[in-house]
Motif scaffolding. Structure first.
Motif, PDB file in Angstrom:
ATOM      1  N   LEU A  76       0.808  -1.213   0.000  1.00  0.00           N
ATOM      2  CA  LEU A  76       0.000   0.000   0.000  1.00  0.00           C
ATOM      3  C   LEU A  76       0.847   1.273   0.000  1.00  0.00           C
ATOM      4  O   LEU A  76       0.540   2.217  -0.727  1.00  0.00           O
ATOM      5  CB  LEU A  76      -0.962  -0.002   1.195  1.00  0.00           C
ATOM      6  N   ALA A  77       1.903   1.315   0.784  1.00  0.00           N
ATOM      7  CA  ALA A  77       2.743   2.525   0.824  1.00  0.00           C
ATOM      8  C   ALA A  77       3.297   2.832  -0.569  1.00  0.00           C
ATOM      9  O   ALA A  77       3.306   3.992  -0.995  1.00  0.00           O
ATOM     10  CB  ALA A  77       3.863   2.363   1.837  1.00  0.00           C
ATOM     11  N   ALA A  78       3.740   1.821  -1.279  1.00  0.00           N
ATOM     12  CA  ALA A  78       4.251   2.032  -2.644  1.00  0.00           C
ATOM     13  C   ALA A  78       3.125   2.467  -3.577  1.00  0.00           C
ATOM     14  O   ALA A  78       3.340   3.301  -4.469  1.00  0.00           O
ATOM     15  CB  ALA A  78       4.916   0.763  -3.166  1.00  0.00           C
ATOM     16  N   ALA A  79       1.931   1.933  -3.365  1.00  0.00           N
ATOM     17  CA  ALA A  79       0.795   2.254  -4.234  1.00  0.00           C
ATOM     18  C   ALA A  79       0.405   3.722  -4.141  1.00  0.00           C
ATOM     19  O   ALA A  79      -0.092   4.299  -5.110  1.00  0.00           O
ATOM     20  CB  ALA A  79      -0.402   1.372  -3.893  1.00  0.00           C
ATOM     21  N   VAL A  80       0.645   4.348  -2.986  1.00  0.00           N
ATOM     22  CA  VAL A  80       0.234   5.745  -2.796  1.00  0.00           C
ATOM     23  C   VAL A  80       1.431   6.686  -2.647  1.00  0.00           C
ATOM     24  O   VAL A  80       1.269   7.832  -2.227  1.00  0.00           O
ATOM     25  CB  VAL A  80      -0.722   5.884  -1.587  1.00  0.00           C
ATOM     26  N   ALA A  81       2.599   6.228  -3.018  1.00  0.00           N
ATOM     27  CA  ALA A  81       3.816   7.026  -2.845  1.00  0.00           C
ATOM     28  C   ALA A  81       3.729   8.394  -3.519  1.00  0.00           C
ATOM     29  O   ALA A  81       4.256   9.377  -3.004  1.00  0.00           O
ATOM     30  CB  ALA A  81       5.026   6.257  -3.368  1.00  0.00           C
ATOM     31  N   ASP A  82       3.048   8.485  -4.651  1.00  0.00           N
ATOM     32  CA  ASP A  82       2.974   9.761  -5.362  1.00  0.00           C
ATOM     33  C   ASP A  82       1.743  10.590  -4.985  1.00  0.00           C
ATOM     34  O   ASP A  82       1.534  11.673  -5.529  1.00  0.00           O
ATOM     35  CB  ASP A  82       3.013   9.534  -6.873  1.00  0.00           C
ATOM     36  N   ALA A  83       0.944  10.131  -4.035  1.00  0.00           N
ATOM     37  CA  ALA A  83      -0.249  10.874  -3.609  1.00  0.00           C
ATOM     38  C   ALA A  83       0.166  12.115  -2.818  1.00  0.00           C
ATOM     39  O   ALA A  83       1.108  12.074  -2.029  1.00  0.00           O
ATOM     40  CB  ALA A  83      -1.146   9.987  -2.752  1.00  0.00           C
TER      41      ALA A  83
END
Length: 159
Positions: free
Chosen positions: A48-55
């Motif tokens: 999850l952290a990688a999935a939202v890294a650019d948020a």
């Protein structure tokens, strides 16, 4: 029924450069399509952290009602752990999150916060860790076991 779709519509209407990703299970029927709002299935927790890294920010756009007022949303703990700015609708049970979350009053307020990027930087990692430590499932299980032991001891003392 949980999702504040009016708030999401306000954000994308006020911020032409914004897009919103909703990640997680859909409870019942999927919400009606909203331009620049994508609905994605759940990600594994370790990804999850990688999935939202650019948020730029994490949103918890819940409609506030009887159902939400009875909820302690796990997502907010996860959002705090990610160390990104967090914006959420507000109900009294969320007051303890105030150092970590910016609360919006209504859809227009949320759109303004996002459009003006008026979100404070999240507290440092040490503050987040201190807040989250007693919220772990392990810590909660220990607190529950301690409470059961105290009740058991009190009942034994009466016997």
């Amino acid at each position: 029924r949980w999702l504040d779709t009016d708030a999401l519509r306000a954000v994308v209407a006020a911020c032409p450069e914004a897009s919103v990703r909703l990640i997680g299970p859909v409870d019942g029927a999927a919400p009606a399509a909203i331009d620049r709002v994508a609905i994605e299935p759940p990600w594994p927790h370790d990804a999850l952290a990688a999935a939202v890294a650019d948020a730029h920010a994490m949103l918890l756009p819940f409609r506030v009602g009887d159902l939400t007022r009875a909820v302690d949303p796990v997502k907010l703990y996860e959002y705090v752990a990610l160390g990104k700015p967090v914006v959420a609708s507000h109900w009294p049970a969320l007051d303890r999150f105030a150092p970590f979350v910016t609360f919006y009053r209504d859809p227009a307020h949320l759109a303004t916060l996002v459009r003006e990027r008026a979100l404070p930087a999240p507290p440092d990692a040490a503050a987040r860790t201190a807040f989250l430590a007693p919220q772990s499932w392990h810590a909660r299980a220990e607190a529950l076991a301690d409470a059961i032991d105290r009740v058991r001891s009190a009942l034994s003392a009466r016997a």
